[in-house]
Design a protein around this motif. Structure first.
Motif, PDB file in Angstrom:
ATOM      1  N   CYS A  37      53.954  34.235  -3.625  1.00  0.00           N
ATOM      2  CA  CYS A  37      53.724  33.741  -2.270  1.00  0.00           C
ATOM      3  C   CYS A  37      53.302  32.273  -2.310  1.00  0.00           C
ATOM      4  N   VAL A  83      55.867  38.527  -4.414  1.00  0.00           N
ATOM      5  CA  VAL A  83      56.642  38.643  -3.177  1.00  0.00           C
ATOM      6  C   VAL A  83      57.724  39.700  -3.362  1.00  0.00           C
ATOM      7  N   CYS A 125      54.098  36.722   1.165  1.00  0.00           N
ATOM      8  CA  CYS A 125      53.702  38.122   1.055  1.00  0.00           C
ATOM      9  C   CYS A 125      53.520  38.677   2.473  1.00  0.00           C
TER      10      CYS A 125
END
Length: 224
Positions: free
Chosen positions: A60, A73, A86
Motif C-alpha cells: 500500500c 495489497v 489496502c
C-alpha cells in the motif's frame, strides 16, 4: 529479453535457481463454485504481461505518518486497475497514489487480484501466501514474486489451461528447456521485467519436466 540485475543489489542473479520443490497435489475443488469458475476464467484469458503484474508483490502506497502504509495489497482499484491501496486506505484516500485518478465513491472500490482470487477459490494454498508475507529482505521479496508467478503457472497446468502456457511460452520440440517468450510483453517496471525474463520461465519449465519425469519413473518401476 535480458535479465534485470542491477536494481536489486544482485538479488536477481541468484534467483535463476528458483524454487524446485514439488508443488502440492491438486486439491479437490467444486468446479461449479462461482469463485473457482471466475478465477479460472480470469487466468485463462490473461496476457503474459498482466499475469506478471498480478504475481508481483505490492504494498500500500498511501501516506501514513510521513511514510507509506506498507500493507500487502490484495486488490486493485476498480477505477484505474492499480494495486496501490489496502482496503482501509482505499476508504480514506481520494486518489490513486500512482496515477492520481479519483477513487470511486460508490459501490465496490476494489476487486481482488488474480493471485488472491485463486487463493479464495482454493486453487492456491493460503499457507503459501502466508509464507511469502514473512519475507522482508529485498532478495526474498523478489523470490516471492517469482514463486507467486510459478503458483499461477501451476494452477494453469493443474486445471488444463494449456493454452495459457502455450500462448506465453513456445517450447521448441528439439529442446524442452529452450523457451521463446512473447516479445511483445515488455515493462518498464524492473520487477515485472525480471518476471518476464525467459530464464525465470525456463526454471519453471525445468521444474515441471523434472516432476513429470519423476512420476513417469515411478510408473515404470511399478509396471516392471
Amino acid at each position: 529479453m535480458e535479465t534485470t540485475t542491477t536494481n536489486f543489489n544482485g538479488a536477481a542473479s541468484n534467483l535463476h535457481a528458483a524454487p524446485t520443490s514439488k508443488p502440492p497435489p491438486p486439491r479437490l475443488l467444486n468446479y461449479t463454485c462461482d469463485k473457482v469458475q471466475r478465477a479460472l476464467e480470469h487466468l485463462a484469458s490473461i496476457e503474459l504481461l498482466d499475469l506478471c503484474n498480478e504475481a508481483k508483490v505490492e504494498r500500500c502506497r498511501a501516506p501514513r505518518d510521513l511514510s507509506s502504509c506498507g500493507r500487502a495489497v490484495e486488490s486493485v482499484l476498480n477505477t484505474c486497475g492499480h494495486a496501490s491501496l489496502c482496503p482501509e486506505c482505499s476508504q480514506r484516500c481520494d486518489n490513486c497514489p500512482i496515477c492520481r485518478i479519483p477513487v470511486s465513491k460508490n459501490g465496490n472500490r476494489l476487486r481482488l487480484r488474480l493471485y488472491y482470487e485463486c487463493i479464495e477459490a482454493g486453487l492456491i494454498s493460503k499457507r503459501c501466501d502466508d509464507r511469502f508475507q514473512e519475507k522482508e529482505e529485498a532478495e526474498q521479496l523478489l523470490t516471492a514474486d517469482v514463486e507467486r508467478l510459478y503458483s499461477l503457472f501451476d494452477v494453469a497446468i493443474e486445471n488444463n489451461l494449456v493454452s495459457l502456457i502455450c500462448h506465453c511460452i513456445l517450447l521448441y520440440p528439439t529442446d524442452v528447456t529452450d523457451v521463446c517468450m512473447d516479445e511483445s510483453a515488455v515493462s518498464s517496471d524492473p520487477i515485472v521485467a525480471f518476471l518476464l525474463d525467459e530464464v525465470v520461465v525456463k526454471d519453471w519449465c525445468k521444474r515441471i519436466f523434472r516432476i513429470i519425469v519423476a512420476e513417469l519413473h515411478k510408473i515404470c518401476i511399478l509396471t516392471i
